[in-house]
Design an enzyme around this catalytic site. Structure first.
Site, PDB file in Angstrom:
ATOM      1  N   ALA A  38      53.873  48.230  89.457  1.00  0.00           N
ATOM      2  CA  ALA A  38      53.736  48.957  88.193  1.00  0.00           C
ATOM      3  C   ALA A  38      55.260  49.577  87.943  1.00  0.00           C
ATOM      4  CB  ALA A  38      52.568  49.831  88.292  1.00  0.00           C
ATOM      5  N   LEU A  39      56.228  48.792  87.875  1.00  0.00           N
ATOM      6  CA  LEU A  39      57.552  49.239  88.017  1.00  0.00           C
ATOM      7  C   LEU A  39      57.807  49.991  86.516  1.00  0.00           C
ATOM      8  CD1 LEU A  39      59.471  46.621  89.896  1.00  0.00           C
ATOM      9  CD2 LEU A  39      58.260  48.807  90.844  1.00  0.00           C
ATOM     10  N   HIS A  43      61.643  53.594  89.290  1.00  0.00           N
ATOM     11  CA  HIS A  43      61.887  52.689  90.314  1.00  0.00           C
ATOM     12  C   HIS A  43      63.093  51.802  90.298  1.00  0.00           C
ATOM     13  CE1 HIS A  43      57.150  52.296  90.323  1.00  0.00           C
ATOM     14  NE2 HIS A  43      57.506  52.619  91.706  1.00  0.00           N
ATOM     15  N   ASP A 156      58.180  61.782  94.661  1.00  0.00           N
ATOM     16  CA  ASP A 156      57.311  61.951  95.771  1.00  0.00           C
ATOM     17  C   ASP A 156      57.961  62.745  96.913  1.00  0.00           C
ATOM     18  OD1 ASP A 156      55.025  60.513  94.547  1.00  0.00           O
ATOM     19  OD2 ASP A 156      56.582  58.648  94.667  1.00  0.00           O
ATOM     20  N   GLN A 190      58.440  60.305  85.301  1.00  0.00           N
ATOM     21  CA  GLN A 190      57.740  58.674  85.360  1.00  0.00           C
ATOM     22  C   GLN A 190      56.950  58.709  86.523  1.00  0.00           C
ATOM     23  OE1 GLN A 190      60.235  55.853  83.606  1.00  0.00           O
ATOM     24  NE2 GLN A 190      60.717  57.135  81.872  1.00  0.00           N
ATOM     25  N   SER A 191      55.881  57.807  86.258  1.00  0.00           N
ATOM     26  CA  SER A 191      54.948  57.684  87.451  1.00  0.00           C
ATOM     27  C   SER A 191      54.157  56.353  86.854  1.00  0.00           C
ATOM     28  CB  SER A 191      54.115  58.594  87.563  1.00  0.00           C
ATOM     29  OG  SER A 191      52.940  58.507  88.424  1.00  0.00           O
ATOM     30  N   SER A 192      53.724  55.530  87.642  1.00  0.00           N
ATOM     31  CA  SER A 192      52.785  54.433  87.354  1.00  0.00           C
ATOM     32  C   SER A 192      51.671  54.913  87.045  1.00  0.00           C
ATOM     33  CB  SER A 192      52.653  53.548  88.713  1.00  0.00           C
ATOM     34  OG  SER A 192      53.845  53.116  89.173  1.00  0.00           O
TER      35      SER A 192
HETATM   36  O1  PAF Z   1      55.832  55.283  96.917  1.00  0.00           O
HETATM   37  C1  PAF Z   1      55.300  54.386  96.753  1.00  0.00           C
HETATM   38  O2  PAF Z   1      55.158  53.696  96.070  1.00  0.00           O
HETATM   39  C2  PAF Z   1      54.579  54.086  98.314  1.00  0.00           C
HETATM   40  O3  PAF Z   1      53.783  55.034  98.689  1.00  0.00           O
HETATM   41  C3  PAF Z   1      55.265  53.241  99.160  1.00  0.00           C
HETATM   42  C4  PAF Z   1      56.444  54.093  99.557  1.00  0.00           C
HETATM   43  C5  PAF Z   1      55.779  51.980  98.757  1.00  0.00           C
HETATM   44  C6  PAF Z   1      54.532  52.831 100.612  1.00  0.00           C
HETATM   45  O4  PAF Z   1      53.181  52.136  99.997  1.00  0.00           O
END
Ligand code: PAF
Length: 290
Positions: A38-39, A43, A156, A190-192
């Site tokens: 879900a980029l 990302h 995060d 921004q977040s999925s």
């Molecule tokens: O941040 C994320 O998308 C997830 O927590 C990760 C680091 C890919 C681990 O599943």
């Protein structure tokens, strides 16, 4: 193995090993960007950071079941393989690891990684399983990919600090790099999961960032942290959020609350609900020296 124009996709460790060995020919270095798909631009900024620091970027896409509790959004988590692969390809990523669940968690698997203490604070209070699932899957991904560098988003922040601690404690020879949060023009990180917000919720969602930003400025200007935090909590709750899990000021290394007259860098973190969507955010906070 599958090849698009300039990107290779592997789904098991044997293929991954071969593809990594080919990338490493002539001593090239590898940066790793683990994702759950879900980029979005956040990302892709991690891929960009990886390319600035290493010769090649390897990404993974794996929606990790062990970091979701029963009743959370594991099934509903947005998945869009084709769009994700196109975005990775156009951002310069060379290899994508898309392991099956069996590849990551072989049947009967009994080994987990627990970064004690730091995993039980902040988000860990509300999602007690979460960082144990993250540390376990990231440790396994590190062992599979064996990168020189791994890039995680500061969005995060608790996750980033826990991974740093895990890498230190377990002695992984991997340099963990934190990349700045990518924000929409109103400040929303921004977040999925932003995809879950209705138009009206999306209009109001920038209030979490605004509250953290104001608190960070107030604390930097000398306001007592307790006062600034309680203003920020109140602001979030009158700005369209339905529930606040926390807004805290913490020591960046230990993630423990910092409400005294300590000086130097601290981090403000917050988590709040809009309907069924839980948003998190954080900001650096410079405290006055006197
Ligand atoms: O941040 C994320 O998308 C997830 O927590 C990760 C680091 C890919 C681990 O599943």
């Amino acid at each position: 193995m599958t090849r698009l124009k300039a990107i290779e996709i592997v789904r098991n460790r044997a293929d991954l090993r071969r593809a990594i060995a080919a990338l490493r020919a002539n001593g090239a270095s590898i940066a790793f960007v683990p994702t759950m798909g879900a980029l979005h631009d956040g990302h892709l900024s991690l891929v960009k950071t990886g390319l600035e620091k290493a010769d090649h970027v390897v990404a993974s896409i794996f929606v990790n079941p062990t970091q979701f509790a029963p009743g959370e959004d594991f099934e509903a988590y947005p998945r869009n393989e084709d769009a994700d692969l196109k975005k990775l390809e156009s951002s310069g990523c060379r290899l994508v690891y898309m392991p099956t669940e069996e590849e990551m968690y072989p049947a009967g698997s009994l080994t987990n990684v627990r970064v004690e203490d730091m995993s039980d604070l902040l988000d860990g209070v509300y999602r007690p399983h979460f960082f144990y699932g993250v540390a376990t899957v990231v440790a396994r991904l590190f062992i599979h990919v064996q990168p020189d560098i791994a890039v995680f988003g500061e969005k995060d922040y608790q996750q980033l600090q826990i991974i740093r601690r895990m890498v230190h404690d377990l002695g992984f020879a991997i340099d963990v790099v934190g990349a700045p949060t990518v924000r929409d023009p109103d400040g929303l990180a921004q977040s999925s999961r932003n995809a879950y917000l209705s138009t009206e919720q999306r209009r109001q969602a920038g209030a979490l960032f605004a509250a953290l930003h104001r608190a960070s400025q107030r604390i930097a200007a000398g306001t007592d942290p307790q006062t600034a935090l309680s203003e920020a909590r109140g602001h979030v709750l009158v700005s369209g959020f339905d529930k606040l899990d926390y807004i805290e000021l913490v020591d960046p290394a230990t993630l423990k609350a910092q409400l005294d007259a300590s000086t130097g860098p601290a981090r403000l973190l917050g988590a709040a609900w809009m309907g069924k969507t839980r948003l998190i955010d954080n900001l650096a906070c410079e405290r006055p020296t006197e």
